[in-house]
Write a protein that holds these residues in place. Structure first.
Motif, PDB file in Angstrom:
ATOM      1  N   GLU A  64       0.851  -1.182   0.000  1.00 23.41           N
ATOM      2  CA  GLU A  64       0.000   0.000   0.000  1.00 23.41           C
ATOM      3  C   GLU A  64       0.887   1.232   0.000  1.00 23.41           C
ATOM      4  O   GLU A  64       2.024   1.187   0.483  1.00 23.41           O
ATOM      5  CB  GLU A  64      -0.963   0.013   1.188  1.00 23.41           C
ATOM      6  CG  GLU A  64      -0.309   0.049   2.541  1.00 23.41           C
ATOM      7  CD  GLU A  64      -1.309  -0.106   3.680  1.00 23.41           C
ATOM      8  OE1 GLU A  64      -2.490  -0.372   3.421  1.00 23.41           O
ATOM      9  OE2 GLU A  64      -0.885   0.039   4.833  1.00 23.41           O
ATOM     10  N   PHE A  65       0.360   2.310  -0.579  1.00 20.91           N
ATOM     11  CA  PHE A  65       1.119   3.552  -0.624  1.00 20.91           C
ATOM     12  C   PHE A  65       1.376   4.008   0.805  1.00 20.91           C
ATOM     13  O   PHE A  65       0.460   4.099   1.628  1.00 20.91           O
ATOM     14  CB  PHE A  65       0.356   4.631  -1.392  1.00 20.91           C
ATOM     15  CG  PHE A  65       1.160   5.892  -1.566  1.00 20.91           C
ATOM     16  CD1 PHE A  65       1.957   6.057  -2.684  1.00 20.91           C
ATOM     17  CD2 PHE A  65       1.147   6.887  -0.601  1.00 20.91           C
ATOM     18  CE1 PHE A  65       2.725   7.206  -2.844  1.00 20.91           C
ATOM     19  CE2 PHE A  65       1.907   8.044  -0.749  1.00 20.91           C
ATOM     20  CZ  PHE A  65       2.696   8.197  -1.877  1.00 20.91           C
ATOM     21  N   THR A  66       2.643   4.321   1.096  1.00 21.78           N
ATOM     22  CA  THR A  66       3.034   4.742   2.434  1.00 21.78           C
ATOM     23  C   THR A  66       3.815   6.052   2.318  1.00 21.78           C
ATOM     24  O   THR A  66       4.914   6.061   1.750  1.00 21.78           O
ATOM     25  CB  THR A  66       3.914   3.667   3.113  1.00 21.78           C
ATOM     26  OG1 THR A  66       3.208   2.423   3.111  1.00 21.78           O
ATOM     27  CG2 THR A  66       4.271   4.062   4.532  1.00 21.78           C
ATOM     28  N   GLU A  67       3.233   7.138   2.829  1.00 20.60           N
ATOM     29  CA  GLU A  67       3.928   8.435   2.833  1.00 20.60           C
ATOM     30  C   GLU A  67       5.277   8.272   3.523  1.00 20.60           C
ATOM     31  O   GLU A  67       5.396   7.567   4.522  1.00 20.60           O
ATOM     32  CB  GLU A  67       3.107   9.488   3.580  1.00 20.60           C
ATOM     33  CG  GLU A  67       1.860   9.933   2.864  1.00 20.60           C
ATOM     34  CD  GLU A  67       2.100  10.781   1.629  1.00 20.60           C
ATOM     35  OE1 GLU A  67       3.195  11.358   1.470  1.00 20.60           O
ATOM     36  OE2 GLU A  67       1.177  10.861   0.809  1.00 20.60           O
ATOM     37  N   GLY A  68       6.286   8.925   2.986  1.00 23.13           N
ATOM     38  CA  GLY A  68       7.618   8.851   3.571  1.00 23.13           C
ATOM     39  C   GLY A  68       8.464   7.730   2.994  1.00 23.13           C
ATOM     40  O   GLY A  68       9.678   7.743   3.117  1.00 23.13           O
ATOM     41  N   VAL A  69       7.820   6.756   2.353  1.00 23.72           N
ATOM     42  CA  VAL A  69       8.537   5.674   1.673  1.00 23.72           C
ATOM     43  C   VAL A  69       8.292   5.801   0.170  1.00 23.72           C
ATOM     44  O   VAL A  69       9.222   5.778  -0.625  1.00 23.72           O
ATOM     45  CB  VAL A  69       8.085   4.283   2.165  1.00 23.72           C
ATOM     46  CG1 VAL A  69       8.751   3.175   1.367  1.00 23.72           C
ATOM     47  CG2 VAL A  69       8.367   4.121   3.663  1.00 23.72           C
ATOM     48  N   ASP A  70       7.026   5.921  -0.201  1.00 21.90           N
ATOM     49  CA  ASP A  70       6.633   6.047  -1.603  1.00 21.90           C
ATOM     50  C   ASP A  70       6.394   7.519  -1.916  1.00 21.90           C
ATOM     51  O   ASP A  70       6.008   8.296  -1.036  1.00 21.90           O
ATOM     52  CB  ASP A  70       5.359   5.233  -1.853  1.00 21.90           C
ATOM     53  CG  ASP A  70       5.527   3.790  -1.408  1.00 21.90           C
ATOM     54  OD1 ASP A  70       6.473   3.134  -1.879  1.00 21.90           O
ATOM     55  OD2 ASP A  70       4.715   3.330  -0.581  1.00 21.90           O
ATOM     56  N   TRP A  71       6.620   7.914  -3.152  1.00 21.04           N
ATOM     57  CA  TRP A  71       6.517   9.320  -3.552  1.00 21.04           C
ATOM     58  C   TRP A  71       5.474   9.494  -4.638  1.00 21.04           C
ATOM     59  O   TRP A  71       5.337   8.656  -5.538  1.00 21.04           O
ATOM     60  CB  TRP A  71       7.823   9.826  -4.114  1.00 21.04           C
ATOM     61  CG  TRP A  71       8.996   9.837  -3.208  1.00 21.04           C
ATOM     62  CD1 TRP A  71       9.064   9.458  -1.895  1.00 21.04           C
ATOM     63  CD2 TRP A  71      10.310  10.244  -3.561  1.00 21.04           C
ATOM     64  NE1 TRP A  71      10.333   9.618  -1.416  1.00 21.04           N
ATOM     65  CE2 TRP A  71      11.128  10.094  -2.422  1.00 21.04           C
ATOM     66  CE3 TRP A  71      10.887  10.721  -4.728  1.00 21.04           C
ATOM     67  CZ2 TRP A  71      12.481  10.406  -2.418  1.00 21.04           C
ATOM     68  CZ3 TRP A  71      12.227  11.035  -4.723  1.00 21.04           C
ATOM     69  CH2 TRP A  71      13.012  10.885  -3.576  1.00 21.04           C
ATOM     70  N   ARG A  72       4.803  10.638  -4.592  1.00 23.36           N
ATOM     71  CA  ARG A  72       3.972  11.101  -5.700  1.00 23.36           C
ATOM     72  C   ARG A  72       4.692  12.316  -6.282  1.00 23.36           C
ATOM     73  O   ARG A  72       5.003  13.259  -5.558  1.00 23.36           O
ATOM     74  CB  ARG A  72       2.575  11.470  -5.220  1.00 23.36           C
ATOM     75  CG  ARG A  72       1.764  10.249  -4.835  1.00 23.36           C
ATOM     76  CD  ARG A  72       0.306  10.628  -4.554  1.00 23.36           C
ATOM     77  NE  ARG A  72      -0.470   9.439  -4.323  1.00 23.36           N
ATOM     78  CZ  ARG A  72      -0.792   8.971  -3.110  1.00 23.36           C
ATOM     79  NH1 ARG A  72      -0.407   9.613  -2.024  1.00 23.36           N
ATOM     80  NH2 ARG A  72      -1.508   7.882  -2.990  1.00 23.36           N
ATOM     81  N   ILE A  73       4.955  12.274  -7.582  1.00 26.20           N
ATOM     82  CA  ILE A  73       5.738  13.315  -8.243  1.00 26.20           C
ATOM     83  C   ILE A  73       4.880  13.978  -9.313  1.00 26.20           C
ATOM     84  O   ILE A  73       4.324  13.300 -10.182  1.00 26.20           O
ATOM     85  CB  ILE A  73       7.008  12.711  -8.904  1.00 26.20           C
ATOM     86  CG1 ILE A  73       7.820  11.917  -7.879  1.00 26.20           C
ATOM     87  CG2 ILE A  73       7.844  13.784  -9.575  1.00 26.20           C
ATOM     88  CD1 ILE A  73       8.910  11.055  -8.489  1.00 26.20           C
ATOM     89  N   GLU A  74       4.765  15.289  -9.247  1.00 19.87           N
ATOM     90  CA  GLU A  74       4.020  16.026 -10.266  1.00 19.87           C
ATOM     91  C   GLU A  74       4.725  15.875 -11.616  1.00 19.87           C
ATOM     92  O   GLU A  74       5.956  15.797 -11.680  1.00 19.87           O
ATOM     93  CB  GLU A  74       3.922  17.509  -9.894  1.00 19.87           C
ATOM     94  CG  GLU A  74       3.185  17.780  -8.594  1.00 19.87           C
ATOM     95  CD  GLU A  74       1.715  17.402  -8.637  1.00 19.87           C
ATOM     96  OE1 GLU A  74       1.111  17.431  -9.734  1.00 19.87           O
ATOM     97  OE2 GLU A  74       1.161  17.083  -7.567  1.00 19.87           O
ATOM     98  N   ALA A  75       3.940  15.858 -12.708  1.00 21.98           N
ATOM     99  CA  ALA A  75       4.498  15.671 -14.050  1.00 21.98           C
ATOM    100  C   ALA A  75       5.555  16.725 -14.372  1.00 21.98           C
ATOM    101  O   ALA A  75       6.608  16.406 -14.938  1.00 21.98           O
ATOM    102  CB  ALA A  75       3.383  15.685 -15.093  1.00 21.98           C
ATOM    103  N   ASP A  76       5.311  17.978 -14.008  1.00 23.07           N
ATOM    104  CA  ASP A  76       6.291  19.045 -14.269  1.00 23.07           C
ATOM    105  C   ASP A  76       7.585  18.820 -13.505  1.00 23.07           C
ATOM    106  O   ASP A  76       8.672  19.099 -14.007  1.00 23.07           O
ATOM    107  CB  ASP A  76       5.716  20.416 -13.904  1.00 23.07           C
ATOM    108  CG  ASP A  76       4.612  20.862 -14.851  1.00 23.07           C
ATOM    109  OD1 ASP A  76       4.487  20.280 -15.949  1.00 23.07           O
ATOM    110  OD2 ASP A  76       3.882  21.803 -14.487  1.00 23.07           O
ATOM    111  N   ASP A  77       7.472  18.328 -12.281  1.00 25.49           N
ATOM    112  CA  ASP A  77       8.668  18.055 -11.482  1.00 25.49           C
ATOM    113  C   ASP A  77       9.476  16.911 -12.087  1.00 25.49           C
ATOM    114  O   ASP A  77      10.702  16.968 -12.149  1.00 25.49           O
ATOM    115  CB  ASP A  77       8.294  17.725 -10.034  1.00 25.49           C
ATOM    116  CG  ASP A  77       7.712  18.917  -9.301  1.00 25.49           C
ATOM    117  OD1 ASP A  77       8.010  20.065  -9.697  1.00 25.49           O
ATOM    118  OD2 ASP A  77       6.961  18.699  -8.332  1.00 25.49           O
ATOM    119  N   LEU A  78       8.774  15.872 -12.557  1.00 22.81           N
ATOM    120  CA  LEU A  78       9.472  14.757 -13.189  1.00 22.81           C
ATOM    121  C   LEU A  78      10.179  15.223 -14.459  1.00 22.81           C
ATOM    122  O   LEU A  78      11.329  14.848 -14.710  1.00 22.81           O
ATOM    123  CB  LEU A  78       8.505  13.619 -13.497  1.00 22.81           C
ATOM    124  CG  LEU A  78       9.119  12.354 -14.073  1.00 22.81           C
ATOM    125  CD1 LEU A  78      10.095  11.717 -13.081  1.00 22.81           C
ATOM    126  CD2 LEU A  78       8.046  11.359 -14.452  1.00 22.81           C
TER     127      LEU A  78
END
Length: 129
Positions: free
Chosen positions: A32-46
């Motif tokens: 499961e997605f876990t904040e602090g381990v897994d990241w969500r990255i905005e398309a512009d940032d990527l």
């Protein structure tokens, strides 16, 4: 983040895969997605990452329905696609859809959670983008 023990090994499907250490009963939540381990990255940032980092991140991320790229911070990024997977992805989790034997590769259908794979109707290959 994986909630069960796993190991990385060479995969007959593609390169490296994730394998079960212990038997896993059907219905077990594996990831499961876990904040602090897994990241969500905005398309512009990527897109702002220089090469070769951008290509490597694209190979290890998937595009969620909110338009953000998800990078699994553990070995989950090595799960391989299968048209007949032993895992499902309901509600942002990965769940064993049948009993999985110790030593068996864990597989998922990228089309169930990756918008780019859904749009193509096949597993997304970042090398072809």
């Amino acid at each position: 983040m994986f909630l069960i023990p796993t190991q990385l090994k060479p995969s007959a499907i593609h390169g490296t895969g994730v394998f079960a250490v212990d038997p896993i009963p059907a219905g077990t939540v594996l990831w499961e997605f876990t904040e602090g381990v897994d990241w969500r990255i905005e398309a512009d940032d990527l897109a702002a990452f220089p090469e070769p980092y951008q290509s490597r991140l694209r190979a290890w991320t998937y595009l969620d329905v909110d338009g953000r790229y998800v990078l699994c911070g553990d070995t989950a990024k090595f799960m391989n696609h299968s048209d007949h997977p032993n895992c499902d992805e309901p509600d942002g989790q990965t769940v064993a859809n049948r009993d999985i034997a110790a030593g068996e590769e864990l597989t998922c259908d990228y089309r169930t959670f990756d918008v780019e794979s859904q749009e193509r109707g096949e597993a997304f290959d970042p090398a072809s983008a």
